[in-house]
Motif scaffolding. Structure first.
Motif, PDB file in Angstrom:
ATOM      1  N   PRO A 180      55.183 -77.559   7.026  1.00 34.27           N
ATOM      2  CA  PRO A 180      55.050 -76.284   6.312  1.00 34.27           C
ATOM      3  C   PRO A 180      54.409 -75.187   7.166  1.00 34.27           C
ATOM      4  CG  PRO A 180      54.314 -78.113   4.945  1.00 34.27           C
ATOM      5  CD  PRO A 180      54.496 -78.657   6.320  1.00 34.27           C
ATOM      6  N   LEU A 181      53.567 -75.583   8.126  1.00 35.60           N
ATOM      7  CA  LEU A 181      52.955 -74.583   9.006  1.00 35.60           C
ATOM      8  C   LEU A 181      54.009 -73.967   9.923  1.00 35.60           C
ATOM      9  CD1 LEU A 181      49.710 -76.533  10.010  1.00 35.60           C
ATOM     10  CD2 LEU A 181      49.999 -74.858   8.177  1.00 35.60           C
ATOM     11  N   GLU A 182      54.871 -74.814  10.476  1.00 33.50           N
ATOM     12  CA  GLU A 182      55.935 -74.290  11.328  1.00 33.50           C
ATOM     13  C   GLU A 182      56.939 -73.467  10.516  1.00 33.50           C
ATOM     14  OE1 GLU A 182      56.903 -76.841  14.944  1.00 33.50           O
ATOM     15  OE2 GLU A 182      56.442 -78.367  13.428  1.00 33.50           O
ATOM     16  N   ALA A 183      57.150 -73.866   9.270  1.00 30.98           N
ATOM     17  CA  ALA A 183      58.025 -73.075   8.401  1.00 30.98           C
ATOM     18  C   ALA A 183      57.407 -71.712   8.127  1.00 30.98           C
ATOM     19  CB  ALA A 183      58.273 -73.820   7.090  1.00 30.98           C
ATOM     20  N   GLY A 184      56.087 -71.677   7.974  1.00 36.23           N
ATOM     21  CA  GLY A 184      55.399 -70.401   7.786  1.00 36.23           C
ATOM     22  C   GLY A 184      55.550 -69.493   8.987  1.00 36.23           C
ATOM     23  N   GLU A 185      55.442 -70.063  10.178  1.00 35.29           N
ATOM     24  CA  GLU A 185      55.667 -69.275  11.393  1.00 35.29           C
ATOM     25  C   GLU A 185      57.100 -68.735  11.421  1.00 35.29           C
ATOM     26  OE1 GLU A 185      52.799 -71.362  14.745  1.00 35.29           O
ATOM     27  OE2 GLU A 185      54.735 -72.304  14.291  1.00 35.29           O
ATOM     28  N   ALA A 186      58.043 -69.574  11.031  1.00 32.91           N
ATOM     29  CA  ALA A 186      59.448 -69.149  11.043  1.00 32.91           C
ATOM     30  C   ALA A 186      59.690 -67.990  10.082  1.00 32.91           C
ATOM     31  CB  ALA A 186      60.359 -70.325  10.692  1.00 32.91           C
ATOM     32  N   ARG A 187      59.028 -68.012   8.930  1.00 31.30           N
ATOM     33  CA  ARG A 187      59.175 -66.907   7.971  1.00 31.30           C
ATOM     34  C   ARG A 187      58.600 -65.618   8.541  1.00 31.30           C
ATOM     35  NH1 ARG A 187      58.054 -71.111   4.306  1.00 31.30           N
ATOM     36  NH2 ARG A 187      55.824 -70.648   4.321  1.00 31.30           N
ATOM     37  N   ILE A 188      57.457 -65.720   9.189  1.00 35.61           N
ATOM     38  CA  ILE A 188      56.886 -64.522   9.815  1.00 35.61           C
ATOM     39  C   ILE A 188      57.833 -63.998  10.889  1.00 35.61           C
ATOM     40  CG2 ILE A 188      54.975 -63.630  11.208  1.00 35.61           C
ATOM     41  CD1 ILE A 188      53.172 -65.703   9.835  1.00 35.61           C
ATOM     42  N   ARG A 189      58.364 -64.916  11.692  1.00 43.89           N
ATOM     43  CA  ARG A 189      59.272 -64.520  12.775  1.00 43.89           C
ATOM     44  C   ARG A 189      60.513 -63.829  12.219  1.00 43.89           C
ATOM     45  NH1 ARG A 189      59.200 -69.120  14.928  1.00 43.89           N
ATOM     46  NH2 ARG A 189      61.163 -69.959  14.150  1.00 43.89           N
ATOM     47  N   LYS A 190      61.032 -64.332  11.112  1.00 44.84           N
ATOM     48  CA  LYS A 190      62.231 -63.734  10.512  1.00 44.84           C
ATOM     49  C   LYS A 190      61.960 -62.320  10.022  1.00 44.84           C
ATOM     50  CE  LYS A 190      65.621 -64.501   6.821  1.00 44.84           C
ATOM     51  NZ  LYS A 190      66.049 -65.403   5.724  1.00 44.84           N
ATOM     52  N   GLU A 191      60.778 -62.090   9.491  1.00 49.30           N
ATOM     53  CA  GLU A 191      60.472 -60.799   8.862  1.00 49.30           C
ATOM     54  C   GLU A 191      59.782 -59.806   9.806  1.00 49.30           C
ATOM     55  OE1 GLU A 191      58.170 -61.710   5.415  1.00 49.30           O
ATOM     56  OE2 GLU A 191      59.711 -63.014   4.539  1.00 49.30           O
ATOM     57  N   HIS A 192      59.140 -60.315  10.867  1.00 51.58           N
ATOM     58  CA  HIS A 192      58.308 -59.421  11.678  1.00 51.58           C
ATOM     59  C   HIS A 192      58.488 -59.600  13.184  1.00 51.58           C
ATOM     60  CE1 HIS A 192      56.089 -58.282   8.043  1.00 51.58           C
ATOM     61  NE2 HIS A 192      56.036 -59.566   7.741  1.00 51.58           N
ATOM     62  N   ALA A 193      59.548 -60.270  13.612  1.00 56.22           N
ATOM     63  CA  ALA A 193      59.743 -60.503  15.042  1.00 56.22           C
ATOM     64  C   ALA A 193      59.698 -59.205  15.826  1.00 56.22           C
ATOM     65  CB  ALA A 193      61.069 -61.219  15.282  1.00 56.22           C
ATOM     66  N   GLY A 194      58.948 -59.207  16.929  1.00 51.08           N
ATOM     67  CA  GLY A 194      58.853 -58.040  17.787  1.00 51.08           C
ATOM     68  C   GLY A 194      57.734 -57.081  17.439  1.00 51.08           C
ATOM     69  N   GLU A 195      57.098 -57.284  16.299  1.00 52.53           N
ATOM     70  CA  GLU A 195      55.988 -56.406  15.934  1.00 52.53           C
ATOM     71  C   GLU A 195      54.768 -56.706  16.797  1.00 52.53           C
ATOM     72  OE1 GLU A 195      55.178 -56.405  11.760  1.00 52.53           O
ATOM     73  OE2 GLU A 195      57.253 -55.902  11.205  1.00 52.53           O
ATOM     74  N   GLY A 196      53.972 -55.676  17.041  1.00 49.19           N
ATOM     75  CA  GLY A 196      52.828 -55.812  17.920  1.00 49.19           C
ATOM     76  C   GLY A 196      51.559 -56.194  17.180  1.00 49.19           C
ATOM     77  N   ILE A 197      50.732 -56.957  17.859  1.00 50.66           N
ATOM     78  CA  ILE A 197      49.398 -57.279  17.366  1.00 50.66           C
ATOM     79  C   ILE A 197      48.405 -57.070  18.492  1.00 50.66           C
ATOM     80  CG2 ILE A 197      50.165 -58.987  15.663  1.00 50.66           C
ATOM     81  CD1 ILE A 197      49.044 -61.080  17.893  1.00 50.66           C
ATOM     82  N   ALA A 198      47.130 -57.014  18.126  1.00 50.28           N
ATOM     83  CA  ALA A 198      46.048 -57.011  19.099  1.00 50.28           C
ATOM     84  C   ALA A 198      45.196 -58.245  18.854  1.00 50.28           C
ATOM     85  CB  ALA A 198      45.205 -55.744  18.961  1.00 50.28           C
ATOM     86  N   ILE A 199      44.502 -58.691  19.902  1.00 47.78           N
ATOM     87  CA  ILE A 199      43.618 -59.846  19.792  1.00 47.78           C
ATOM     88  C   ILE A 199      42.289 -59.511  20.448  1.00 47.78           C
ATOM     89  CG2 ILE A 199      45.504 -61.518  19.791  1.00 47.78           C
ATOM     90  CD1 ILE A 199      44.772 -62.044  22.792  1.00 47.78           C
ATOM     91  N   THR A 200      41.273 -60.275  20.130  1.00 47.52           N
ATOM     92  CA  THR A 200      40.022 -60.156  20.874  1.00 47.52           C
ATOM     93  C   THR A 200      39.934 -61.219  21.955  1.00 47.52           C
ATOM     94  OG1 THR A 200      38.862 -61.522  19.229  1.00 47.52           O
ATOM     95  CG2 THR A 200      38.766 -59.114  18.960  1.00 47.52           C
ATOM     96  N   GLU A 201      40.598 -62.347  21.755  1.00 50.04           N
ATOM     97  CA  GLU A 201      40.626 -63.456  22.712  1.00 50.04           C
ATOM     98  C   GLU A 201      41.965 -64.158  22.617  1.00 50.04           C
ATOM     99  OE1 GLU A 201      37.375 -66.220  23.566  1.00 50.04           O
ATOM    100  OE2 GLU A 201      36.350 -65.283  21.894  1.00 50.04           O
ATOM    101  N   PRO A 202      42.335 -64.981  23.622  1.00 47.10           N
ATOM    102  CA  PRO A 202      43.637 -65.656  23.572  1.00 47.10           C
ATOM    103  C   PRO A 202      43.725 -66.800  22.565  1.00 47.10           C
ATOM    104  CG  PRO A 202      42.837 -65.447  25.836  1.00 47.10           C
ATOM    105  CD  PRO A 202      41.689 -65.109  24.940  1.00 47.10           C
ATOM    106  N   VAL A 203      42.664 -67.082  21.817  1.00 49.66           N
ATOM    107  CA  VAL A 203      42.624 -68.234  20.911  1.00 49.66           C
ATOM    108  C   VAL A 203      43.885 -68.370  20.055  1.00 49.66           C
ATOM    109  CG1 VAL A 203      41.405 -69.252  18.945  1.00 49.66           C
ATOM    110  CG2 VAL A 203      40.103 -68.338  20.868  1.00 49.66           C
ATOM    111  N   PRO A 204      44.385 -67.308  19.377  1.00 53.25           N
ATOM    112  CA  PRO A 204      45.491 -67.512  18.430  1.00 53.25           C
ATOM    113  C   PRO A 204      46.881 -67.310  19.023  1.00 53.25           C
ATOM    114  CG  PRO A 204      44.667 -65.291  18.200  1.00 53.25           C
ATOM    115  CD  PRO A 204      43.875 -65.924  19.316  1.00 53.25           C
ATOM    116  N   LEU A 205      47.014 -67.160  20.337  1.00 53.19           N
ATOM    117  CA  LEU A 205      48.282 -66.698  20.885  1.00 53.19           C
ATOM    118  C   LEU A 205      49.438 -67.676  20.712  1.00 53.19           C
ATOM    119  CD1 LEU A 205      47.325 -64.748  24.129  1.00 53.19           C
ATOM    120  CD2 LEU A 205      48.104 -63.848  21.929  1.00 53.19           C
ATOM    121  N   TYR A 206      49.176 -68.972  20.658  1.00 52.14           N
ATOM    122  CA  TYR A 206      50.292 -69.897  20.399  1.00 52.14           C
ATOM    123  C   TYR A 206      50.828 -69.698  18.989  1.00 52.14           C
ATOM    124  CZ  TYR A 206      49.211 -72.322  24.753  1.00 52.14           C
ATOM    125  OH  TYR A 206      49.005 -72.628  26.078  1.00 52.14           O
ATOM    126  N   LEU A 207      49.949 -69.451  18.049  1.00 45.38           N
ATOM    127  CA  LEU A 207      50.359 -69.204  16.666  1.00 45.38           C
ATOM    128  C   LEU A 207      51.118 -67.890  16.554  1.00 45.38           C
ATOM    129  CD1 LEU A 207      50.331 -69.524  13.578  1.00 45.38           C
ATOM    130  CD2 LEU A 207      47.973 -68.695  13.589  1.00 45.38           C
TER     131      LEU A 207
END
Length: 306
Positions: A180-207
């Motif tokens: 279900p976690l990978e399915a959640g990523e897939a839903r985000i990718r379908k709806e928001h692929a290419g959108e930009g984010i900012a981070i404070t550290e590389p911790v979440p970059l795989y997600l």
């Protein structure tokens, strides 16, 4: 990397979590001394300790060296109790990749030459990109976590062959909870692929990468925050402009790392009406891996859907 107390993430439950309920709450045994008939396991952090408990169930006793959010794995110094626990361990689970080098140093010092070692970064097969640095935070990469689960089951089976099938079944159940976690990523990718984010550290970059999002943070900013260094005025201006110019849709912030630069980034995001998504490096107290990551995925989706 100075750390402060973690911000508690909401625990979200579901059918996949109910399957594994109760596996992540057992206390660590003192000094790594396993109960009779159980496998003694040492994990570098409580993230891996929880994964081991899911797979080992009541057949393991787990000592997690780092469970306090104020402890920094990069600079952690093992104490005599840690060395004692490691000397008794039949299985050792570490992140690797330079994240928790203190475990490798103890093993190389001869504290335990017979333990079966599970190294998450080595199992992942991930390497540094050309001219860059390895992102060692592989527990945010669900395919890697699935591999770690399988390798952990195999290591436990090596230590306790009579219960090999139990470990294999538990690993399969845990991996089902990753779906279900990978399915959640897939839903985000379908709806928001290419959108930009900012981070404070590389911790979440795989997600965020698996979710199709583009990190637009100047590398010098997140690298300086991760290393506990000062951010130059020019890099700070470039980073804050991401928010004032609305070039990103969210700020994904490691709330275990706090300092003037991260506070300015968070303030700038909020001032621009850009959602801030909190993440942590270690497992929040009272939660398990699957619930924690479910909360992370849903928080990211919710921020982008605003």
């Amino acid at each position: 990397m100075p750390l402060t107390a973690s911000r508690r993430l909401a625990l979200l439950t579901g059918a996949s979590l109910a399957l594994l309920a109760g596996c992540g709450s057992a206390p660590d045994p003192a000094g790594g001394q396993a109960s009779p008939g159980r496998v003694a396991v040492v994990a570098s952090t409580n993230v891996y300790g929880d994964i081991v408990r899911h797979i080992g169930g009541d057949r393991v006793d787990v000592t997690s060296f780092i469970s306090d959010p104020d402890q920094d794995p990069h600079s952690y110094e093992a104490d005599p109790q840690d060395r004692l626990a490691l000397s008794r361990a039949e299985v050792v689970v570490e992140n690797g990749g330079g994240y928790d080098d203190f475990v490798g140093r103890m093993l190389q010092a001869g504290h335990n030459g017979s333990a079966r070692v599970v190294d998450a970064v080595r199992i992942s097969g991930k390497t540094a990109p050309p001219g860059g640095e390895l992102n060692e935070h592989v527990w945010y990469d669900f395919p890697t976590v699935a591999k770690v689960a399988d390798r952990t089951a195999a290591a436990l089976a090596g230590a306790d062959p009579a219960h090999a099938r139990t470990f294999e079944r538990n690993a399969a159940a845990f991996k089902a909870g990753l779906a279900p976690l990978e399915a959640g990523e897939a839903r985000i990718r379908k709806e928001h692929a290419g959108e930009g984010i900012a981070i404070t550290e590389p911790v979440p970059l795989y997600l965020t990468g698996a979710s199709g999002l583009v990190n637009r943070t100047p590398p010098a900013f997140s690298e300086a925050v991760e290393e506990g260094d000062d951010v130059s005025p020019r890099v700070l201006r470039e980073s804050l402009a991401l928010f004032s110019g609305r070039k990103v849709q969210a700020l994904v912030c490691n709330v275990q790392t706090s300092g003037p630069q991260t506070e300015k980034a968070e303030a700038a995001a909020r001032a621009a009406g850009i959602p801030v998504v909190p993440v942590t490096e270690t497992l929040p107290q009272g939660e398990d891996y699957l619930g924690w990551m479910t909360a992370n995925v849903r928080a990211l989706a919710g921020a982008l859907g605003r």
